[in-house]
Design a protein around this motif. Structure first.
Motif, short mmCIF file in Angstrom:
data_model
loop_
_atom_site.label_atom_id
_atom_site.label_comp_id
_atom_site.label_asym_id
_atom_site.label_seq_id
_atom_site.Cartn_x
_atom_site.Cartn_y
_atom_site.Cartn_z
N TRP A 1 0.81 -1.23 0.00
CA TRP A 1 0.00 0.00 0.00
C TRP A 1 0.84 1.28 0.00
N ARG A 2 1.98 1.26 0.63
CA ARG A 2 2.81 2.48 0.63
C ARG A 2 3.34 2.77 -0.77
N ASN A 3 3.63 1.70 -1.54
CA ASN A 3 4.07 1.91 -2.93
C ASN A 3 2.93 2.51 -3.76
N ARG A 4 1.73 1.95 -3.56
CA ARG A 4 0.57 2.47 -4.30
C ARG A 4 0.34 3.95 -3.97
N LEU A 5 0.51 4.29 -2.68
CA LEU A 5 0.28 5.66 -2.24
C LEU A 5 1.27 6.62 -2.89
N GLN A 6 2.53 6.21 -2.96
CA GLN A 6 3.54 7.09 -3.54
C GLN A 6 3.28 7.34 -5.02
N ILE A 7 2.79 6.32 -5.72
CA ILE A 7 2.49 6.50 -7.15
C ILE A 7 1.17 7.24 -7.32
N GLY A 8 0.13 6.77 -6.58
CA GLY A 8 -1.21 7.31 -6.79
C GLY A 8 -1.37 8.75 -6.36
N LEU A 9 -0.83 9.08 -5.19
CA LEU A 9 -1.00 10.45 -4.68
C LEU A 9 0.21 11.32 -4.95
N GLY A 10 1.41 10.71 -4.84
CA GLY A 10 2.61 11.52 -5.04
C GLY A 10 3.02 11.64 -6.49
N VAL B 1 9.90 4.70 -3.26
CA VAL B 1 11.20 4.47 -2.63
C VAL B 1 10.91 4.03 -1.20
N SER B 2 11.48 2.88 -0.81
CA SER B 2 11.19 2.33 0.51
C SER B 2 12.41 1.56 1.00
N ASP B 3 12.29 0.95 2.18
CA ASP B 3 13.39 0.13 2.69
C ASP B 3 13.67 -1.03 1.76
N GLU B 4 12.61 -1.60 1.15
CA GLU B 4 12.79 -2.73 0.26
C GLU B 4 13.09 -2.31 -1.17
N LEU B 5 12.73 -1.09 -1.52
CA LEU B 5 13.02 -0.53 -2.85
C LEU B 5 13.73 0.80 -2.65
N PRO B 6 14.99 0.76 -2.26
CA PRO B 6 15.67 1.98 -1.81
C PRO B 6 16.23 2.86 -2.93
N TYR B 7 16.08 2.46 -4.17
CA TYR B 7 16.73 3.21 -5.26
C TYR B 7 15.76 4.16 -5.94
N LYS B 8 16.33 5.19 -6.57
CA LYS B 8 15.57 6.06 -7.46
C LYS B 8 15.40 5.35 -8.80
N TRP B 9 14.43 5.82 -9.59
CA TRP B 9 14.13 5.16 -10.86
C TRP B 9 15.33 5.13 -11.79
N TYR B 10 16.23 6.13 -11.66
CA TYR B 10 17.33 6.23 -12.62
C TYR B 10 18.57 5.42 -12.22
N ASP B 11 18.60 4.89 -11.00
CA ASP B 11 19.78 4.11 -10.62
C ASP B 11 19.42 2.74 -10.03
N THR B 12 18.17 2.33 -10.22
CA THR B 12 17.75 1.06 -9.61
C THR B 12 18.21 -0.15 -10.42
N PRO B 13 18.65 -1.22 -9.74
CA PRO B 13 18.93 -2.47 -10.44
C PRO B 13 17.66 -3.30 -10.63
N MET C 1 -5.26 -9.58 3.51
CA MET C 1 -4.97 -8.91 2.23
C MET C 1 -3.46 -8.79 2.03
N PRO C 2 -2.79 -9.92 1.80
CA PRO C 2 -1.32 -9.88 1.69
C PRO C 2 -0.83 -9.06 0.51
N ASN C 3 -1.60 -9.01 -0.59
CA ASN C 3 -1.14 -8.26 -1.76
C ASN C 3 -1.17 -6.76 -1.52
N LEU C 4 -1.96 -6.32 -0.53
CA LEU C 4 -2.05 -4.90 -0.22
C LEU C 4 -1.13 -4.51 0.93
N PHE C 5 -1.04 -5.39 1.95
CA PHE C 5 -0.30 -5.02 3.16
C PHE C 5 1.02 -5.77 3.33
N GLY C 6 1.35 -6.66 2.41
CA GLY C 6 2.61 -7.38 2.50
C GLY C 6 3.74 -6.61 1.85
#
Length: 213
Positions: A126-135, A140-152, A192-197
């Motif tokens: 849900w935090r990923n959805r929030l960053q895309i949907g509202l922001g 970018v999170s602890d599990e996805l710590p990279y910016k779009w331009y430098d992510t592996p 709801m693991p797909n939303l909160f996992g």
């Protein structure tokens, strides 16, 4: 992972779940094994044998220091040098999303192993959805710590996406859960693991295999 954590067990909740799934005495391969902490733990606690596979020379040196057998290879080139059904379990932890051809690697995992275990950052968290949907920004999170331009991470997916691919590949999903990095065990995570996992874990086998480990 520091020495104190190693002495007390695994620090990441997803790795503790993987450890629970591994049968004692089994033959295991850990793809993208990093410093070998998981295999070291499994060797000590589950008496497993096996190999780590890693590309980074510094991490390979750490594996050797940790007493883990390690092979240097690029996973994007496949697992041709391993025999069919050579391992009881093949693990791929938080690495799938960085592979050039995840589908081919999953097929290779099921060729060389009787069961596969994959973990990955759940892009539908849900935090990923929030960053895309509202922001309007890539998350970018602890599990996805990279910016779009430098992510592996070039192949992000959701839990539902992964299950759909397993069905397409004719895999049987033996277990599937989602965890949070804080080890939260909330009801909403179970419902709801797909939303909160935050991290997804999936254990799978060949659909027509009757062999139990």
């Amino acid at each position: 992972m520091n020495k104190i954590m190693q002495q007390n067990g695994l620090s990441r909740h997803d790795l503790r779940v993987i450890s629970d799934w591994i049968t004692p005495g089994s033959h295991v391969m850990d793809l993208g094994c990093g410093n070998g902490a998981l295999l070291q733990h499994l060797q000590r606690e589950k008496q497993v044998t096996g190999y780590g596979v890693e590309l980074n020379p510094e991490k390979i040196a750490q594996c050797i220091e940790n007493g883990v057998n390690v092979i240097q290879t690029n996973l994007d080139r496949g697992l041709d040098h391993f025999s069919t059904d050579a391992f009881d379990f093949v693990i791929l932890s938080l690495t799938l999303q960085a592979m050039r051809n995840p589908k081919a690697l999953l097929q290779e995992m099921m060729r060389v192993g009787k069961q596969g275990i994959v973990t990955f950052p759940n892009f539908a968290y849900w935090r990923n959805r929030l960053q895309i949907g509202l922001g309007g920004f890539m998350p970018v999170s602890d599990e996805l710590p990279y910016k779009w331009y430098d992510t592996p991470n070039i192949h992000l997916c959701t839990i539902q996406d992964f299950h759909e691919l397993c069905e397409q590949l004719d895999f049987t999903i033996e277990s599937s859960i989602a965890v949070h990095r804080t080890n939260s065990q909330s009801i909403r995570l179970r419902l709801m693991p797909n939303l909160f996992g935050e991290i997804a874990l999936c254990r799978f086998s060949k659909k027509h295999s009757n062999e139990k480990l």
